[in-house]
Design a protein around this motif. Structure first.
Motif, PDB file in Angstrom:
ATOM      1  N   UNK A  62       0.830  -1.207   0.000  1.00  9.34           N
ATOM      2  CA  UNK A  62       0.000   0.000   0.000  1.00  9.34           C
ATOM      3  C   UNK A  62       0.862   1.254   0.000  1.00  9.34           C
ATOM      4  N   UNK A  63       1.939   1.259   0.768  1.00 10.03           N
ATOM      5  CA  UNK A  63       2.778   2.465   0.816  1.00 10.03           C
ATOM      6  C   UNK A  63       3.459   2.716  -0.531  1.00 10.03           C
ATOM      7  N   UNK A  64       3.867   1.668  -1.243  1.00 10.61           N
ATOM      8  CA  UNK A  64       4.477   1.850  -2.562  1.00 10.61           C
ATOM      9  C   UNK A  64       3.444   2.295  -3.583  1.00 10.61           C
ATOM     10  N   UNK A  65       2.231   1.808  -3.447  1.00 11.34           N
ATOM     11  CA  UNK A  65       1.166   2.196  -4.356  1.00 11.34           C
ATOM     12  C   UNK A  65       0.839   3.675  -4.268  1.00 11.34           C
ATOM     13  N   UNK A  66       1.245   4.304  -3.182  1.00  5.04           N
ATOM     14  CA  UNK A  66       1.011   5.733  -3.010  1.00  5.04           C
ATOM     15  C   UNK A  66       2.097   6.589  -3.642  1.00  5.04           C
ATOM     16  N   UNK A  67       3.167   5.959  -4.143  1.00  5.05           N
ATOM     17  CA  UNK A  67       4.198   6.737  -4.822  1.00  5.05           C
ATOM     18  C   UNK A  67       3.587   7.415  -6.031  1.00  5.05           C
ATOM     19  N   UNK A  68       4.040   8.597  -6.304  1.00  2.00           N
ATOM     20  CA  UNK A  68       3.544   9.319  -7.459  1.00  2.00           C
ATOM     21  C   UNK A  68       4.078   8.728  -8.750  1.00  2.00           C
ATOM     22  N   UNK A  69       3.524   9.189  -9.857  1.00  2.00           N
ATOM     23  CA  UNK A  69       4.003   8.768 -11.171  1.00  2.00           C
ATOM     24  C   UNK A  69       4.590   9.973 -11.885  1.00  2.00           C
ATOM     25  N   UNK A  70       5.678   9.738 -12.567  1.00  2.00           N
ATOM     26  CA  UNK A  70       6.257  10.744 -13.453  1.00  2.00           C
ATOM     27  C   UNK A  70       6.987   9.983 -14.548  1.00  2.00           C
ATOM     28  N   UNK A  71       6.873  10.467 -15.772  1.00  2.00           N
ATOM     29  CA  UNK A  71       7.518   9.791 -16.899  1.00  2.00           C
ATOM     30  C   UNK A  71       9.027  10.008 -16.897  1.00  2.00           C
ATOM     31  N   UNK A  75      12.897   8.097  -8.753  1.00  2.00           N
ATOM     32  CA  UNK A  75      13.220   6.858  -8.044  1.00  2.00           C
ATOM     33  C   UNK A  75      12.632   5.661  -8.791  1.00  2.00           C
ATOM     34  N   UNK A  76      13.010   4.475  -8.360  1.00  2.00           N
ATOM     35  CA  UNK A  76      12.467   3.245  -8.931  1.00  2.00           C
ATOM     36  C   UNK A  76      12.350   2.221  -7.818  1.00  2.00           C
ATOM     37  N   UNK A  77      11.583   1.179  -8.078  1.00  2.00           N
ATOM     38  CA  UNK A  77      11.381   0.117  -7.090  1.00  2.00           C
ATOM     39  C   UNK A  77      12.248  -1.064  -7.481  1.00  2.00           C
ATOM     40  N   UNK A  78      13.077  -1.503  -6.554  1.00  2.00           N
ATOM     41  CA  UNK A  78      13.850  -2.725  -6.784  1.00  2.00           C
ATOM     42  C   UNK A  78      13.389  -3.756  -5.770  1.00  2.00           C
ATOM     43  N   UNK A  79      13.792  -4.971  -5.985  1.00  4.02           N
ATOM     44  CA  UNK A  79      13.299  -6.054  -5.148  1.00  4.02           C
ATOM     45  C   UNK A  79      14.444  -6.610  -4.320  1.00  4.02           C
ATOM     46  N   UNK A  80      14.300  -6.489  -3.022  1.00  2.00           N
ATOM     47  CA  UNK A  80      15.365  -6.852  -2.108  1.00  2.00           C
ATOM     48  C   UNK A  80      15.379  -8.306  -1.690  1.00  2.00           C
ATOM     49  N   UNK A  81      14.573  -9.147  -2.298  1.00  2.00           N
ATOM     50  CA  UNK A  81      14.528 -10.551  -1.914  1.00  2.00           C
ATOM     51  C   UNK A  81      13.624 -10.754  -0.708  1.00  2.00           C
ATOM     52  N   UNK A  86      12.205  -2.340  -2.375  1.00  3.03           N
ATOM     53  CA  UNK A  86      13.042  -1.226  -1.923  1.00  3.03           C
ATOM     54  C   UNK A  86      12.911  -0.078  -2.913  1.00  3.03           C
ATOM     55  N   UNK A  87      12.720   1.129  -2.409  1.00  4.81           N
ATOM     56  CA  UNK A  87      12.672   2.315  -3.262  1.00  4.81           C
ATOM     57  C   UNK A  87      14.072   2.904  -3.316  1.00  4.81           C
ATOM     58  N   UNK A  88      14.587   3.087  -4.520  1.00  6.12           N
ATOM     59  CA  UNK A  88      15.924   3.658  -4.721  1.00  6.12           C
ATOM     60  C   UNK A  88      15.795   4.926  -5.551  1.00  6.12           C
ATOM     61  N   UNK A  89      16.474   5.980  -5.130  1.00  8.63           N
ATOM     62  CA  UNK A  89      16.406   7.233  -5.866  1.00  8.63           C
ATOM     63  C   UNK A  89      17.421   7.244  -7.005  1.00  8.63           C
ATOM     64  N   UNK A  90      17.101   7.998  -8.045  1.00  5.13           N
ATOM     65  CA  UNK A  90      17.981   8.131  -9.199  1.00  5.13           C
ATOM     66  C   UNK A  90      18.644   9.496  -9.242  1.00  5.13           C
ATOM     67  N   UNK A  91      18.287  10.347  -8.286  1.00  4.97           N
ATOM     68  CA  UNK A  91      18.849  11.686  -8.197  1.00  4.97           C
ATOM     69  C   UNK A  91      18.699  12.163  -6.760  1.00  4.97           C
ATOM     70  N   UNK A  92      19.331  13.267  -6.455  1.00  5.09           N
ATOM     71  CA  UNK A  92      19.222  13.817  -5.104  1.00  5.09           C
ATOM     72  C   UNK A  92      17.772  14.203  -4.839  1.00  5.09           C
ATOM     73  N   UNK A  93      17.260  13.797  -3.680  1.00  2.61           N
ATOM     74  CA  UNK A  93      15.892  14.105  -3.287  1.00  2.61           C
ATOM     75  C   UNK A  93      15.952  14.783  -1.924  1.00  2.61           C
ATOM     76  N   UNK A  94      15.364  15.953  -1.850  1.00  5.34           N
ATOM     77  CA  UNK A  94      15.350  16.699  -0.587  1.00  5.34           C
ATOM     78  C   UNK A  94      14.191  16.234   0.283  1.00  5.34           C
ATOM     79  N   UNK A  95      14.323  16.441   1.575  1.00 11.37           N
ATOM     80  CA  UNK A  95      13.245  16.104   2.487  1.00 11.37           C
ATOM     81  C   UNK A  95      11.993  16.870   2.064  1.00 11.37           C
ATOM     82  N   UNK A  96      10.886  16.169   1.994  1.00  8.80           N
ATOM     83  CA  UNK A  96       9.629  16.787   1.590  1.00  8.80           C
ATOM     84  C   UNK A  96       9.332  16.665   0.108  1.00  8.80           C
ATOM     85  N   UNK A  97      10.342  16.314  -0.729  1.00 15.45           N
ATOM     86  CA  UNK A  97      10.101  16.112  -2.159  1.00 15.45           C
ATOM     87  C   UNK A  97       9.253  14.861  -2.356  1.00 15.45           C
ATOM     88  N   UNK A  98       8.405  14.893  -3.318  1.00 14.42           N
ATOM     89  CA  UNK A  98       7.557  13.742  -3.636  1.00 14.42           C
ATOM     90  C   UNK A  98       8.386  12.697  -4.375  1.00 14.42           C
TER      91      UNK A  98
END
Length: 172
Positions: A62-71, A75-81, A86-98
């Motif tokens: 449910x918490x991942x389903x709440x992630x926003x969408x952008x083309x 960030x992306x979702x990887x699978x930790x086994x 696991x959510x991994x960012x692809x760029x610097x994300x500041x606190x409060x950024x969606x």
């Protein structure tokens, strides 16, 4: 089409629930739609001795389903086994950024196709910068070289009267 499939699934669930747990039809369809919207595909675990990947599954996060969408996601979702995502960012994300992922998974699709697929799969409408920009963030994915100047690009732009469900494109 997806709504019809959800209604069918809801009807099957209602038939299999005892009377005490049975929801009305509308509530059951809503529940099925919520579950489908929050499903996240999981790759199966890798066998360390053979390197083979077990069959994948889908998890209800449910918490991942709440992630926003952008083309053009940050960030992306990887699978930790062990069933972890696991959510991994692809760029610097500041606190409060969606945090926003690409729920479609194919960034080379034309804008109209990406938007239709997102709505079909997640019941979401994308209004990201890339979707609003005919050059798709300077990527010119659907562009062709200008035959006049050879340096510029021609990109498809929806006609003003076609900005509804079905769009006819003109090149400019």
């Amino acid at each position: 089409e997806r709504l019809a499939a959800s209604r069918s699934c809801a009807a099957a669930l209602r038939r299999n629930l005892d009377e005490a747990h049975r929801l009305d039809e509308r509530s059951m369809v809503d529940l099925v739609l919520i579950v489908r919207t929050h499903l996240v595909g999981l790759q199966g675990e890798v066998d360390e001795t053979t390197g083979e990947v077990a069959p994948g599954a889908a998890g209800l996060f449910v918490s991942l389903g709440r992630l926003g969408h952008r083309c053009d996601p940050n960030c992306f979702i990887s699978h930790g086994g062990n069933g972890l995502a696991v959510v991994r960012t692809t760029q610097a994300v500041s606190e409060g950024d969606r945090l926003e992922v690409d729920w479609i998974g194919d960034q080379f699709m034309p804008t109209a196709t990406r938007q239709a697929r997102l709505f079909e799969q997640r019941f979401r409408v994308c209004r990201c910068d890339r979707c609003q920009d005919p050059s798709e963030g300077g990527r010119f994915v659907r562009a062709v070289r200008c035959q006049d100047c050879v340096q510029g690009f021609c990109v498809p732009v929806p006609r003003a009267q076609d900005r509804g469900e079905h769009q006819e494109e003109v090149w400019s």
